[in-house]
Design a protein around this motif. Structure first.
Motif, PDB file in Angstrom:
ATOM      1  N   ASN A 103       0.825  -1.203   0.000  1.00 29.83           N
ATOM      2  CA  ASN A 103       0.000   0.000   0.000  1.00 29.83           C
ATOM      3  C   ASN A 103       0.863   1.258   0.000  1.00 29.83           C
ATOM      4  O   ASN A 103       1.852   1.358   0.730  1.00 29.83           O
ATOM      5  N   VAL A 104       0.460   2.222  -0.823  1.00 34.36           N
ATOM      6  CA  VAL A 104       1.204   3.476  -0.969  1.00 34.36           C
ATOM      7  C   VAL A 104       0.298   4.654  -0.652  1.00 34.36           C
ATOM      8  O   VAL A 104      -0.865   4.699  -1.066  1.00 34.36           O
ATOM      9  N   ASN A 105       0.859   5.622   0.058  1.00 34.07           N
ATOM     10  CA  ASN A 105       0.195   6.889   0.350  1.00 34.07           C
ATOM     11  C   ASN A 105       0.981   7.977  -0.371  1.00 34.07           C
ATOM     12  O   ASN A 105       2.097   8.301   0.012  1.00 34.07           O
ATOM     13  N   VAL A 106       0.398   8.516  -1.441  1.00 41.48           N
ATOM     14  CA  VAL A 106       1.086   9.580  -2.190  1.00 41.48           C
ATOM     15  C   VAL A 106       0.831  10.907  -1.491  1.00 41.48           C
ATOM     16  O   VAL A 106      -0.311  11.336  -1.326  1.00 41.48           O
ATOM     17  N   ASN A 157      -9.489   2.410  -6.428  1.00 39.63           N
ATOM     18  CA  ASN A 157      -9.396   1.845  -5.082  1.00 39.63           C
ATOM     19  C   ASN A 157      -8.483   2.736  -4.231  1.00 39.63           C
ATOM     20  O   ASN A 157      -7.472   2.299  -3.684  1.00 39.63           O
ATOM     21  N   THR A 158      -8.843   4.011  -4.134  1.00 39.89           N
ATOM     22  CA  THR A 158      -8.014   5.022  -3.470  1.00 39.89           C
ATOM     23  C   THR A 158      -8.854   5.791  -2.460  1.00 39.89           C
ATOM     24  O   THR A 158      -9.984   6.175  -2.754  1.00 39.89           O
ATOM     25  N   GLU A 159      -8.282   6.003  -1.281  1.00 44.18           N
ATOM     26  CA  GLU A 159      -8.948   6.798  -0.259  1.00 44.18           C
ATOM     27  C   GLU A 159      -8.236   8.139  -0.099  1.00 44.18           C
ATOM     28  O   GLU A 159      -7.006   8.219  -0.177  1.00 44.18           O
ATOM     29  N   VAL A 160      -9.030   9.172   0.114  1.00 44.95           N
ATOM     30  CA  VAL A 160      -8.499  10.528   0.263  1.00 44.95           C
ATOM     31  C   VAL A 160      -8.236  10.821   1.740  1.00 44.95           C
ATOM     32  O   VAL A 160      -9.145  10.755   2.568  1.00 44.95           O
ATOM     33  N   ILE A 161      -6.972  11.134   2.050  1.00 42.88           N
ATOM     34  CA  ILE A 161      -6.588  11.532   3.407  1.00 42.88           C
ATOM     35  C   ILE A 161      -6.411  13.050   3.414  1.00 42.88           C
ATOM     36  O   ILE A 161      -5.463  13.577   2.821  1.00 42.88           O
ATOM     37  N   VAL A 162      -7.307  13.764   4.057  1.00 43.97           N
ATOM     38  CA  VAL A 162      -7.150  15.217   4.172  1.00 43.97           C
ATOM     39  C   VAL A 162      -6.038  15.485   5.176  1.00 43.97           C
ATOM     40  O   VAL A 162      -6.141  15.121   6.349  1.00 43.97           O
ATOM     41  N   ILE A 172     -14.403  19.107  10.036  1.00 45.40           N
ATOM     42  CA  ILE A 172     -15.845  19.079   9.753  1.00 45.40           C
ATOM     43  C   ILE A 172     -16.108  19.311   8.269  1.00 45.40           C
ATOM     44  O   ILE A 172     -16.957  18.642   7.663  1.00 45.40           O
ATOM     45  N   ASP A 173     -15.387  20.253   7.676  1.00 44.79           N
ATOM     46  CA  ASP A 173     -15.544  20.490   6.237  1.00 44.79           C
ATOM     47  C   ASP A 173     -15.206  19.231   5.436  1.00 44.79           C
ATOM     48  O   ASP A 173     -15.900  18.881   4.481  1.00 44.79           O
ATOM     49  N   ALA A 174     -14.136  18.549   5.837  1.00 44.20           N
ATOM     50  CA  ALA A 174     -13.731  17.315   5.151  1.00 44.20           C
ATOM     51  C   ALA A 174     -14.813  16.249   5.258  1.00 44.20           C
ATOM     52  O   ALA A 174     -15.122  15.550   4.286  1.00 44.20           O
ATOM     53  N   ALA A 175     -15.400  16.129   6.451  1.00 51.72           N
ATOM     54  CA  ALA A 175     -16.458  15.138   6.660  1.00 51.72           C
ATOM     55  C   ALA A 175     -17.690  15.470   5.824  1.00 51.72           C
ATOM     56  O   ALA A 175     -18.326  14.580   5.242  1.00 51.72           O
ATOM     57  N   GLN A 176     -18.040  16.742   5.747  1.00 47.37           N
ATOM     58  CA  GLN A 176     -19.209  17.143   4.963  1.00 47.37           C
ATOM     59  C   GLN A 176     -19.002  16.898   3.473  1.00 47.37           C
ATOM     60  O   GLN A 176     -19.967  16.654   2.735  1.00 47.37           O
ATOM     61  N   MET A 177     -17.753  16.945   3.035  1.00 42.49           N
ATOM     62  CA  MET A 177     -17.445  16.707   1.617  1.00 42.49           C
ATOM     63  C   MET A 177     -17.319  15.226   1.295  1.00 42.49           C
ATOM     64  O   MET A 177     -17.149  14.855   0.141  1.00 42.49           O
ATOM     65  N   GLY A 178     -17.375  14.386   2.319  1.00 41.56           N
ATOM     66  CA  GLY A 178     -17.300  12.950   2.092  1.00 41.56           C
ATOM     67  C   GLY A 178     -15.899  12.405   1.970  1.00 41.56           C
ATOM     68  O   GLY A 178     -15.708  11.312   1.419  1.00 41.56           O
ATOM     69  N   ALA A 179     -14.896  13.144   2.473  1.00 44.34           N
ATOM     70  CA  ALA A 179     -13.524  12.632   2.442  1.00 44.34           C
ATOM     71  C   ALA A 179     -13.443  11.351   3.265  1.00 44.34           C
ATOM     72  O   ALA A 179     -14.129  11.206   4.281  1.00 44.34           O
ATOM     73  N   ASP A 180     -12.589  10.438   2.838  1.00 41.82           N
ATOM     74  CA  ASP A 180     -12.502   9.138   3.499  1.00 41.82           C
ATOM     75  C   ASP A 180     -11.843   9.228   4.865  1.00 41.82           C
ATOM     76  O   ASP A 180     -12.258   8.559   5.814  1.00 41.82           O
ATOM     77  N   ILE A 181     -10.807  10.067   4.958  1.00 42.49           N
ATOM     78  CA  ILE A 181      -9.966  10.111   6.158  1.00 42.49           C
ATOM     79  C   ILE A 181      -9.516  11.546   6.407  1.00 42.49           C
ATOM     80  O   ILE A 181      -9.280  12.303   5.457  1.00 42.49           O
TER      81      ILE A 181
END
Length: 230
Positions: A103-106, A157-162, A172-181
């Motif tokens: 697994n890679v986190n860019v 198959n990628t998750e967005v880490i704010v 809260i803004d990240a959660a409202q936008m549907g960010a994964d993490i």
């Protein structure tokens, strides 16, 4: 939304993990440099505390160097995620490592175009830095909205880490936008617990309970029924 803690400090990781809200950990060379411990030893200790993705960053410049470092770090624990910068060499390394099941986190993503390229290269996670964009006079959360809009159109198959979070509003803004993490510094996590009305409510309950206890403990007055002697 999953919550990662963004620190390499073991005591802070242990404390936050005890709250029952930590899903993973992100580290970077700057955070690691603050700790008085060998890098690999530190990562091993972190893996003992949190059972979730633990990002550890490579320092090589070429794809070959990054791949070699990444494979060595991946041997430490099954939860290790290799953190790789958004560069052409980084994308080469991402493709190789991801194709081998690592697994890679860019990291250091500052545009939706970079995010798209990282997803195409096989990144399991991408880390757009909102706080640094804010510091440069741009709207960091606008980038998250753009990235989420792009990724919603495809089946990566990628998750967005704010990342590079500065305050609870970013979370809260990240959660409202549907960010994964959201990967959050310890002090920001701590602030998320606080609200003056919660503090006032606890104080009022304690004060009222103290009054109730005092009333219960007060001895009751008994009437004297004995007849007076003549």
């Amino acid at each position: 939304m999953k919550i990662f803690i963004d620190t390499a400090n073991l005591e802070k990781i242990k404390e936050a993990n005890s709250w029952g809200i930590v899903d993973g950990v992100t580290t970077n060379p700057s955070l690691v440099s603050k700790e008085n411990m060998d890098f690999k030893t530190l990562v091993k200790e972190i893996c003992k505390v949190v059972d979730g993705p633990i990002s550890a960053e490579v320092m090589g410049d070429s794809a070959e160097e990054m791949v070699k470092e990444g494979k060595e770090l991946a041997k430490i624990h099954k939860n290790i995620v290799i953190k790789i910068p958004m560069t052409k060499e980084g994308m080469k390394a991402t493709k190789v490592l991801s194709s081998e099941g690592i697994n890679v986190n860019v990291t250091l993503i500052f545009s939706a175009a970079q995010a798209l390229l990282a997803c195409k290269a096989g990144a399991r996670y991408i880390s757009p830095f909102v706080g640094r964009l804010d510091d440069a006079g741009q709207d960091g959360m606008k980038l998250i909205a753009e990235i989420m809009n792009v990724l919603d159109n495809y089946d990566f198959n990628t998750e967005v880490i704010v990342a590079s979070i500065r305050h609870p509003i970013h979370v809260i803004d990240a959660a409202q936008m549907g960010a994964d993490i959201a990967t959050i510094p310890f002090d920001v996590l701590d602030k998320m617990f606080n609200h003056p009305l919660t503090d006032n409510g606890i104080k009022r309950f304690k004060d009222d309970w103290a009054k109730c206890e005092n009333t219960t403990k007060r001895p009751s007055k008994q009437k004297n029924t004995s007849k007076a002697k003549k």
